[in-house]
Design an enzyme around this catalytic site. Structure first.
Site, PDB file in Angstrom:
ATOM      1  N   ASP A 144      36.255  46.928  31.377  1.00 48.00           N
ATOM      2  CA  ASP A 144      36.148  47.567  32.691  1.00 48.00           C
ATOM      3  C   ASP A 144      37.272  48.596  32.827  1.00 48.00           C
ATOM      4  O   ASP A 144      38.412  48.351  32.437  1.00 48.00           O
ATOM      5  CB  ASP A 144      36.263  46.512  33.804  1.00 48.00           C
ATOM      6  CG  ASP A 144      35.778  47.039  35.140  1.00 48.00           C
ATOM      7  OD1 ASP A 144      34.746  46.563  35.635  1.00 48.00           O
ATOM      8  OD2 ASP A 144      36.441  47.950  35.701  1.00 48.00           O
ATOM      9  N   ILE A 145      36.932  49.757  33.390  1.00 51.51           N
ATOM     10  CA  ILE A 145      37.904  50.849  33.531  1.00 51.51           C
ATOM     11  C   ILE A 145      39.008  50.509  34.540  1.00 51.51           C
ATOM     12  O   ILE A 145      40.114  51.053  34.460  1.00 51.51           O
ATOM     13  CB  ILE A 145      37.158  52.158  33.892  1.00 51.51           C
ATOM     14  CG1 ILE A 145      37.906  53.379  33.447  1.00 51.51           C
ATOM     15  CG2 ILE A 145      36.793  52.215  35.359  1.00 51.51           C
ATOM     16  CD1 ILE A 145      37.060  54.658  33.476  1.00 51.51           C
ATOM     17  N   ASN A 165      27.277  41.332  40.653  1.00 49.94           N
ATOM     18  CA  ASN A 165      27.172  41.740  42.051  1.00 49.94           C
ATOM     19  C   ASN A 165      25.795  42.347  42.303  1.00 49.94           C
ATOM     20  O   ASN A 165      25.265  43.067  41.450  1.00 49.94           O
ATOM     21  CB  ASN A 165      28.269  42.750  42.385  1.00 49.94           C
ATOM     22  CG  ASN A 165      29.652  42.138  42.268  1.00 49.94           C
ATOM     23  OD1 ASN A 165      29.854  40.978  42.609  1.00 49.94           O
ATOM     24  ND2 ASN A 165      30.607  42.913  41.780  1.00 49.94           N
ATOM     25  N   GLN A 212      27.800  45.749  44.927  1.00 50.20           N
ATOM     26  CA  GLN A 212      27.382  46.364  43.659  1.00 50.20           C
ATOM     27  C   GLN A 212      27.595  47.874  43.779  1.00 50.20           C
ATOM     28  O   GLN A 212      27.174  48.490  44.761  1.00 50.20           O
ATOM     29  CB  GLN A 212      25.906  46.062  43.392  1.00 50.20           C
ATOM     30  CG  GLN A 212      25.423  46.601  42.052  1.00 50.20           C
ATOM     31  CD  GLN A 212      23.952  46.288  41.787  1.00 50.20           C
ATOM     32  OE1 GLN A 212      23.253  45.737  42.647  1.00 50.20           O
ATOM     33  NE2 GLN A 212      23.497  46.656  40.604  1.00 50.20           N
ATOM     34  N   HIS A 268      24.876  44.300  35.117  1.00 54.99           N
ATOM     35  CA  HIS A 268      26.081  44.022  34.335  1.00 54.99           C
ATOM     36  C   HIS A 268      26.713  42.723  34.800  1.00 54.99           C
ATOM     37  O   HIS A 268      26.685  42.401  35.982  1.00 54.99           O
ATOM     38  CB  HIS A 268      27.098  45.177  34.435  1.00 54.99           C
ATOM     39  CG  HIS A 268      27.478  45.546  35.838  1.00 54.99           C
ATOM     40  ND1 HIS A 268      26.674  46.304  36.652  1.00 54.99           N
ATOM     41  CD2 HIS A 268      28.581  45.250  36.570  1.00 54.99           C
ATOM     42  CE1 HIS A 268      27.262  46.472  37.820  1.00 54.99           C
ATOM     43  NE2 HIS A 268      28.419  45.833  37.809  1.00 54.99           N
ATOM     44  N   HIS A 273      30.279  40.829  34.867  1.00 55.75           N
ATOM     45  CA  HIS A 273      31.732  40.896  34.685  1.00 55.75           C
ATOM     46  C   HIS A 273      32.167  39.587  34.017  1.00 55.75           C
ATOM     47  O   HIS A 273      31.825  38.509  34.506  1.00 55.75           O
ATOM     48  CB  HIS A 273      32.448  40.976  36.030  1.00 55.75           C
ATOM     49  CG  HIS A 273      32.152  42.181  36.856  1.00 55.75           C
ATOM     50  ND1 HIS A 273      33.037  43.219  36.982  1.00 55.75           N
ATOM     51  CD2 HIS A 273      31.078  42.516  37.619  1.00 55.75           C
ATOM     52  CE1 HIS A 273      32.527  44.141  37.794  1.00 55.75           C
ATOM     53  NE2 HIS A 273      31.335  43.731  38.199  1.00 55.75           N
TER      54      HIS A 273
END
Ligand code: 5GP
Ligand code: ZN
Length: 112
Positions: free
Chosen positions: A29-30, A86, A93, A99, A101
């Site tokens: 994750d960024i 989410n 979301q 996706h 996490h």
């Protein structure tokens, strides 16, 4: 399609990839919220958990096995970790490509 996760999966956008096969890609994750925070996605564009179809059953099952494998590789399997997806506005979301996490590497609380 203008979807950042489709672009990551087809390499139009760079990402720090930790696992990849023909169906699934997992990348960091960024904006990580924990020492280990990766996103596991199907390469197929599915907007959210609510858009999963019966024909995606194998894919979603495979994604869960990939989460297991990545948890071991990241070394969070013994202490534990969290998997979150989410959905919609109340779920906060922000990217509309399914996706999961995978978050770990520290003690989590229910509010993260
Ligand atoms: P959501 O809020 O939809 O559950 O999660 C989207 C996640 O994607 C966020 O945690 C956000 O930091 C991450 N994210 C958004 N854009 C990018 C990107 O371009 N690259 C990566 N690696 N992560 C991203
Ligand atoms: Zn997509």
């Amino acid at each position: 399609m203008d979807c950042i996760f489709c672009k990551i999966s087809n390499k139009e956008l760079p990402a720090n990839i930790v696992y990849e096969d023909d169906q699934v890609i997992v990348f960091r994750d960024i904006q990580p919220i924990a020492p280990e925070h990766v996103l596991a996605i199907p390469k197929k564009h599915i907007p959210s958990l609510m858009a999963i179809q019966p024909e995606d059953k194998e894919l979603v099952g495979h994604l869960h096995l990939v989460l297991q494998k990545v948890a071991k590789e990241l070394g969070v399997d013994e202490d534990g970790f969290r998997v979150v997806t989410n959905i919609g506005p109340h779920g906060q979301q922000t990217v509309f490509h399914l996706h999961y996490h995978l978050i770990g590497g520290r003690q989590l609380n229910w509010n993260m």
